[in-house]
Design an enzyme around this catalytic site. Sequence first.
Site, PDB file in Angstrom:
ATOM      1  N   TYR A 244       1.478  15.335 -25.423  1.00 33.73           N
ATOM      2  CA  TYR A 244       0.924  14.576 -26.548  1.00 33.73           C
ATOM      3  C   TYR A 244       2.016  14.135 -27.515  1.00 33.73           C
ATOM      4  CZ  TYR A 244      -2.249  13.384 -30.396  1.00 33.73           C
ATOM      5  OH  TYR A 244      -2.929  12.720 -31.398  1.00 33.73           O
ATOM      6  N   VAL A 287     -10.321  22.904 -38.415  1.00 38.56           N
ATOM      7  CA  VAL A 287     -11.488  22.685 -39.259  1.00 38.56           C
ATOM      8  C   VAL A 287     -12.775  22.823 -38.449  1.00 38.56           C
ATOM      9  CG1 VAL A 287     -12.633  21.080 -40.823  1.00 38.56           C
ATOM     10  CG2 VAL A 287     -10.147  21.146 -40.736  1.00 38.56           C
ATOM     11  N   SER A 288     -12.822  22.156 -37.297  1.00 40.23           N
ATOM     12  CA  SER A 288     -14.034  22.243 -36.474  1.00 40.23           C
ATOM     13  C   SER A 288     -14.248  23.665 -35.965  1.00 40.23           C
ATOM     14  CB  SER A 288     -13.945  21.264 -35.301  1.00 40.23           C
ATOM     15  OG  SER A 288     -12.763  21.458 -34.554  1.00 40.23           O
ATOM     16  N   PHE A 290     -13.389  26.540 -37.518  1.00 38.31           N
ATOM     17  CA  PHE A 290     -13.893  27.363 -38.620  1.00 38.31           C
ATOM     18  C   PHE A 290     -15.357  27.048 -38.919  1.00 38.31           C
ATOM     19  CE2 PHE A 290      -9.610  28.409 -40.912  1.00 38.31           C
ATOM     20  CZ  PHE A 290      -9.248  29.190 -39.821  1.00 38.31           C
ATOM     21  N   THR A 309       0.616  25.727 -42.984  1.00 35.97           N
ATOM     22  CA  THR A 309      -0.044  24.791 -43.882  1.00 35.97           C
ATOM     23  C   THR A 309      -0.424  23.511 -43.138  1.00 35.97           C
ATOM     24  OG1 THR A 309       2.015  23.721 -44.607  1.00 35.97           O
ATOM     25  CG2 THR A 309       1.275  25.662 -45.844  1.00 35.97           C
ATOM     26  N   ARG A 374       2.912  21.210 -42.386  1.00 35.50           N
ATOM     27  CA  ARG A 374       2.566  19.816 -42.101  1.00 35.50           C
ATOM     28  C   ARG A 374       1.976  19.195 -43.373  1.00 35.50           C
ATOM     29  NH1 ARG A 374       1.396  17.903 -37.217  1.00 35.50           N
ATOM     30  NH2 ARG A 374       3.248  19.038 -36.568  1.00 35.50           N
TER      31      ARG A 374
END
Length: 423
Positions: A244, A287-288, A290, A309, A374
């Site tokens: 990627y 995020v998804s 959690f 971060t 990041r």
Amino acid sequence: MTSELTYRRHEHQPTSNIYSPKPSKPWSITIRPIRYILHEQRLIFTLIGIVLATFFFILIPSSTTNKPMSRPTQLLNPRPVFNTNRYNSGGKIPLGLKRKGLRVLVTGGAGFVGSHLVDRLIERGDSVIVVDNFFTGNKENVMHHFGNAGFELIRHDVVEPLLLEVDQIYHLACPASPVHYKFNPVKTIKTNVVGTLNMLGLAKRVGARFLLTSTSEVYGDPLQHPQVETYWGNVNPIGVRSCYDEGKRTAETLTMDYHRGAGVEVRIARIFNTYGPRMCIDDGRVVSNFVAQALRKEPMTVYGDGKQTRSFQYVSDLVVGLMRLMEGEYVGPFNLGNPGEFTMLELAQVVQETIDPNAKIEFRPNTEDDPHKRKPDITKAKDLLGWEPKVELRKGLPMMVSDFRQRIFGDHKDNDAAISSSF
């Protein structure tokens, strides 16, 4: 016995060696063509031909009356070029005149970000063609446009060539989460390289403007913080994420080579962590992960010490940034992200506040090549595009939670209102 020959006048005619043609009448030269035309209804067919010829010349398009191109111009412009500048939505439109819609191709348009971009383009009045192989995309993300005459959906893999007439190309096709792009790393890099080559070739052929959605992963595990566009990155070329990371870096190289070598109008966006409705559940992104774990009453998994971060932008902010970049006059690359920085533990606490204060946190060993920091420097986007994110994490996260709750448990309560209010 003597025979008797009987003379019969009709059996014998005197011969003459002198030819004397029949004298022509003075009026025969004029009357003969007329008699020919009148014979066998030729006059009717002649009149019909005259009428048809007149009708044909009257209906010739007015464009043929324009001054033709000179021979040198024809040689320099062997194919039609679509002038997208005349459609620039950034310019002012005279009062009373409606903006003319564009014909826009969105690869990966049935995915998370792509579907939100399609919504905004359709709302703007453009005709949109979505190309997706549905590896991570979903028809449900765009099915609300199926009755719209300005919307088309094509099941196609960009690794294979595609011929379309379009004005703009938003190239989003590529799995973006570690779970998906690690599933078939060779396919991932082919999508980034061959797929980008095919779309750049299409842009060159039809004169379309091309926008590449690159990623903050091109910076690798950055040694510079925050990251600016001039930073070249710190990437492991043989790591498990390289399909990627390096694939996107090569896609940027191809894009700039087509711009410099073939004159293709290009734009490059480097997208930082993005969240919102329609994200793939259990796609491995923090995020998804959690949100889904907290909704299912499972422990939230934090990798490493949780001090890494990230910066999180809501999807509607990203869509605005992509459209401004496409319609602007700057090539890029541009960082598109939210400079607000959160550690993984801080993000877990925000999810607890939003979903379940009693949600537990579980620590696990860190994954290979996971970046420690990041955060985007978006000064360039602010100055040249007039763009910056508006939606804060604590405001955007509840709208994402509402969408996840509906898809996991079938709870439709306030879901549609939450999604629409974000745009």
